[in-house]
Design a protein around this motif. Sequence first.
Motif, PDB file in Angstrom:
ATOM      1  N   LYS A 155       0.850  -1.185   0.000  1.00 15.22           N
ATOM      2  CA  LYS A 155       0.000   0.000   0.000  1.00 15.22           C
ATOM      3  C   LYS A 155       0.886   1.236   0.000  1.00 15.22           C
ATOM      4  N   THR A 190      -3.590   5.734   1.208  1.00 14.23           N
ATOM      5  CA  THR A 190      -5.027   5.529   1.345  1.00 14.23           C
ATOM      6  C   THR A 190      -5.711   6.885   1.361  1.00 14.23           C
ATOM      7  N   ALA A 191      -6.614   7.089   0.428  1.00 21.83           N
ATOM      8  CA  ALA A 191      -7.423   8.308   0.406  1.00 21.83           C
ATOM      9  C   ALA A 191      -8.732   8.002   1.122  1.00 21.83           C
ATOM     10  N   GLN A 192      -9.221   8.978   1.840  1.00 21.40           N
ATOM     11  CA  GLN A 192     -10.477   8.779   2.559  1.00 21.40           C
ATOM     12  C   GLN A 192     -11.372   9.984   2.344  1.00 21.40           C
ATOM     13  N   ALA A 193     -12.607   9.723   1.999  1.00 23.97           N
ATOM     14  CA  ALA A 193     -13.594  10.786   1.850  1.00 23.97           C
ATOM     15  C   ALA A 193     -14.911  10.300   2.437  1.00 23.97           C
ATOM     16  N   PHE A 194     -15.649  11.226   2.999  1.00 23.62           N
ATOM     17  CA  PHE A 194     -16.926  10.918   3.632  1.00 23.62           C
ATOM     18  C   PHE A 194     -18.032  11.635   2.876  1.00 23.62           C
ATOM     19  N   SER A 254     -12.978  15.322   2.645  1.00 20.89           N
ATOM     20  CA  SER A 254     -11.838  14.426   2.809  1.00 20.89           C
ATOM     21  C   SER A 254     -11.372  14.485   4.259  1.00 20.89           C
ATOM     22  N   GLU A 255     -10.631  13.451   4.662  1.00 21.32           N
ATOM     23  CA  GLU A 255     -10.186  13.358   6.046  1.00 21.32           C
ATOM     24  C   GLU A 255      -9.264  14.510   6.445  1.00 21.32           C
TER      25      GLU A 255
END
Length: 141
Positions: free
Chosen positions: A5, A8-12, A23-24
């Motif tokens: 890895k 890691t992209a994170q979006a809510f 985004s986080e």
Amino acid sequence: MKTRKVYTAQAFATGGREGSVTSEDGVLDLKMNLKNDGSATNPEQLFAAGYAACFESTIQMLARQQHLTLTETGVNGLVDLQQDENSYGIAVVLEVSLPEIDEETAHDLLEKAHQNCPYSKATRNNIPVILNLVRKMTSTL
């Protein structure tokens, strides 16, 4: 082949196509709009932006491997939301400008990029993706 890895992209998302996406890290804080009236974004615009940026980055990486210097590249991502009698889907057209290299080399680079781009890999055999080589692109924005 072993993978690792990298990121890691994170979006809510909340409220679907009439809600918002964040985004986080707070860089993205976008309103969504089903009407596509210019007052907010939509999932297709976000996908077009991500695919275009990733594809252009892949082209640049492959060009460096081939000792090609590209400074005037551009990728215009077009994502169509489509509907049939049962459901919705998307289709993609990538318009790629590589004015600094000859047409044969450009087409070869496009095909290699399509084999290596993470978005191309993710969409392969799932949605239609058309690659168009354009000699000189002007921004449509």
